[in-house]
Motif scaffolding. Structure first.
Motif, PDB file in Angstrom:
ATOM      1  N   SER A   2      74.359  11.297  26.550  1.00 37.27           N
ATOM      2  CA  SER A   2      74.523  11.615  28.057  1.00 37.27           C
ATOM      3  C   SER A   2      73.880  12.662  28.443  1.00 37.27           C
ATOM      4  O   SER A   2      73.094  13.500  27.781  1.00 37.27           O
ATOM      5  CB  SER A   2      76.163  12.045  28.113  1.00 37.27           C
ATOM      6  N   GLN A   3      73.568  12.601  29.992  1.00 42.02           N
ATOM      7  CA  GLN A   3      72.655  13.502  30.632  1.00 42.02           C
ATOM      8  C   GLN A   3      73.593  14.033  31.619  1.00 42.02           C
ATOM      9  O   GLN A   3      74.708  13.708  32.147  1.00 42.02           O
ATOM     10  CB  GLN A   3      71.564  12.538  31.335  1.00 42.02           C
ATOM     11  N   ILE A   4      73.249  15.454  31.855  1.00 41.25           N
ATOM     12  CA  ILE A   4      73.841  16.019  32.920  1.00 41.25           C
ATOM     13  C   ILE A   4      72.751  16.738  33.957  1.00 41.25           C
ATOM     14  O   ILE A   4      71.536  16.872  33.372  1.00 41.25           O
ATOM     15  CB  ILE A   4      74.728  17.149  32.366  1.00 41.25           C
ATOM     16  N   THR A   5      73.055  17.172  35.066  1.00 41.13           N
ATOM     17  CA  THR A   5      72.184  17.810  36.002  1.00 41.13           C
ATOM     18  C   THR A   5      72.523  19.112  36.287  1.00 41.13           C
ATOM     19  O   THR A   5      73.804  19.323  36.365  1.00 41.13           O
ATOM     20  CB  THR A   5      72.174  16.843  37.373  1.00 41.13           C
ATOM     21  N   LEU A   6      71.818  20.115  36.155  1.00 41.80           N
ATOM     22  CA  LEU A   6      72.008  21.471  36.385  1.00 41.80           C
ATOM     23  C   LEU A   6      71.230  21.979  37.567  1.00 41.80           C
ATOM     24  O   LEU A   6      69.952  21.515  37.641  1.00 41.80           O
ATOM     25  CB  LEU A   6      71.461  22.328  35.047  1.00 41.80           C
ATOM     26  N   TYR A   7      71.842  22.749  38.427  1.00 47.21           N
ATOM     27  CA  TYR A   7      70.940  23.416  39.566  1.00 47.21           C
ATOM     28  C   TYR A   7      70.898  24.953  39.025  1.00 47.21           C
ATOM     29  O   TYR A   7      71.876  25.432  39.049  1.00 47.21           O
ATOM     30  CB  TYR A   7      71.995  22.857  40.717  1.00 47.21           C
ATOM     31  N   GLN A  13      65.636  29.107  36.005  1.00 48.46           N
ATOM     32  CA  GLN A  13      64.936  28.196  35.697  1.00 48.46           C
ATOM     33  C   GLN A  13      63.689  28.705  34.669  1.00 48.46           C
ATOM     34  O   GLN A  13      63.557  28.493  33.694  1.00 48.46           O
ATOM     35  CB  GLN A  13      64.311  27.374  36.619  1.00 48.46           C
ATOM     36  N   SER A  28      65.974  20.776  27.104  1.00 49.13           N
ATOM     37  CA  SER A  28      67.254  20.413  26.878  1.00 49.13           C
ATOM     38  C   SER A  28      67.521  20.634  25.569  1.00 49.13           C
ATOM     39  O   SER A  28      69.019  20.853  25.534  1.00 49.13           O
ATOM     40  CB  SER A  28      66.866  18.466  26.975  1.00 49.13           C
TER      41      SER A  28
END
Length: 76
Positions: A2-7, A13, A28
């Protein structure tokens, strides 16, 4: 997989990029390792290795030793 999005803010960063590079892995993989490390439901092996190392450590089950008196309390 699965993939997730992080802000992330710019400073965070940059920390992720530096840490991943310093550890020779992708961002990742580095994030996944951190999640595994901190979200585990098991005690780390170095903590488990300390079990029984303190011979004079009082155990709660030891009823022969009386409990110490409570500290004085302050009223409100």
């Amino acid at each position: 997989m699965s993939q997730i999005t992080l802000y992330l803010d710019d400073a965070t960063q940059a920390l992720v990029e530096q840490a991943a590079k310093a550890n020779g892995m992708s961002k990742s993989r580095w994030v996944a390792e951190i999640i595994r490390k901190h979200a585990a439901h098991e005690w780390p092996q170095d903590c488990l290795g300390l079990a029984g190392r303190f011979a004079d450590f009082p155990l709660r089950e030891d009823s022969s030793a009386p409990l110490p008196a409570d500290a004085p309390r302050l009223g409100f």
